[in-house]
Design an enzyme around this catalytic site. Structure first.
Site, PDB file in Angstrom:
ATOM      1  N   LYS A 230       0.856  -1.189   0.000  1.00 55.60           N
ATOM      2  CA  LYS A 230       0.000   0.000   0.000  1.00 55.60           C
ATOM      3  C   LYS A 230       0.885   1.230   0.000  1.00 55.60           C
ATOM      4  O   LYS A 230       2.067   1.177   0.355  1.00 55.60           O
ATOM      5  CB  LYS A 230      -0.943   0.022   1.218  1.00 55.60           C
ATOM      6  CG  LYS A 230      -0.259   0.023   2.585  1.00 55.60           C
ATOM      7  CD  LYS A 230       0.246   1.379   3.050  1.00 55.60           C
ATOM      8  CE  LYS A 230       0.912   1.313   4.419  1.00 55.60           C
ATOM      9  NZ  LYS A 230       1.644   2.583   4.753  1.00 55.60           N
TER      10      LYS A 230
ATOM     11  N   ASP B 209      -1.788  -1.348  10.595  1.00 53.47           N
ATOM     12  CA  ASP B 209      -2.036  -1.321   9.157  1.00 53.47           C
ATOM     13  C   ASP B 209      -2.699  -2.591   8.639  1.00 53.47           C
ATOM     14  O   ASP B 209      -3.188  -2.623   7.505  1.00 53.47           O
ATOM     15  CB  ASP B 209      -0.717  -1.131   8.392  1.00 53.47           C
ATOM     16  CG  ASP B 209      -0.166   0.282   8.512  1.00 53.47           C
ATOM     17  OD1 ASP B 209      -0.894   1.164   9.021  1.00 53.47           O
ATOM     18  OD2 ASP B 209       0.981   0.507   8.100  1.00 53.47           O
TER      19      ASP B 209
END
Length: 269
Positions: free
Chosen positions: A8, A133
């Site tokens: 990401k 995350d």
């Protein structure tokens, strides 16, 4: 069974407050990109973890993939021991979430392989126990994130008109150190509103709070960002607390920039 955990990037990142639990409140936009690791699970086997590719630091017994297995096994003791192999391709300590992705994909792989029938919401809850995350990689779509990063709101954010350039110079930025350099402050305007503005204007309005202290400590990162803009990037930013820098270029028009031979460079058209 094999899966391919993707990375990401962060589009904007603001540290908005310090929490009583020692963590920080933040706001960011997570955006997935197809730079991937490869994660394989084989049964039957004895529980073990091996890796190849980029060396994975630390004790293998503490790897997030094994921690994900043990987390599920606490509630599902019928889980059989598995052989886990991770081929590491996403740079470590780069702000790209590779370890978090591996853990989240491990949860999903075990859910499917052992037919645990966990819902997305349940998987997100398990993922949050592994790292801030990790929940993003259960949804794995553009999201506006708050809290520690685990409170997510899916966004309609289509960047298909752009190509991405990721450059990682091999610098490791200690996340704890990076947070200690920040004085939390709520932005005047929410990032989820700013991200809806034209990408051509992001350079003026969307920022990463970590850039100032990290660039001061590692000027080469600022030079990478400047080189991207000089090469025609529409927007460039450090991802997370660093040290990967990402540039958005018009589709299929990534500049041919001569980087140091030691840098890891990824192009996503």
């Amino acid at each position: 069974m094999i899966v391919f955990p993707n990375c990401k990037i962060n589009l904007g990142l603001h540290i908005t407050g310090k929490r009583a639990d020692g963590f920080h409140d933040l706001e960011t936009v997570f955006y997935p990109l197809p730079v991937t690791d490869a994660l394989e699970v084989i049964t039957p086997g004895s529980l073990q973890f091996t890796s190849s590719g980029i060396p994975v630091p630390g004790d293998a017994a503490d790897n997030l993939c094994l921690r994900a297995f043990h987390l599920l096994q606490q509630d599902f003791p019928q889980l059989q021991p598995v052989n886990i192999h991770l081929h590491k391709h996403i740079p470590i300590g780069a702000g790209l979430g590779g370890g978090s992705a591996d853990a989240a994909f491990m949860l999903q792989l075990l859910n499917k392989k052992f037919q645990l029938e966990l819902t997305t919401s349940q998987l997100v809850d398990y993922a949050a126990r592994l790292g801030s995350d990790c929940p993003f990689f259960i949804l794995n779509q553009p999201c506006y994130a708050t809290g520690r990063g685990e409170i997510m709101e899916p966004l309609s954010l289509d960047l298909s008109a752009y190509s991405f350039l990721l450059v990682h110079p091999g610098i490791h930025v200690n996340t704890g150190w990076a947070f200690r350099q920040i004085t939390p402050q709520a932005p005047a305007r929410a990032l989820k509103d700013m991200i809806q503005s034209p990408v051509s204007g992001w350079r003026q309005v969307i920022s990463n709070d970590f850039e100032a202290p990290v660039f001061a400590a590692h000027p080469e990162l600022a030079e990478i960002k400047s080189a991207m803009y000089e090469g025609g990037a529409v927007y460039a930013t450090m991802s997370g607390s660093g040290s990967a820098v990402v540039g958005l270029f018009p589709k299929n028009k990534i500049a041919d920039i001569r980087w140091d031979a030691s840098y890891l460079v990824f192009k996503v058209n």
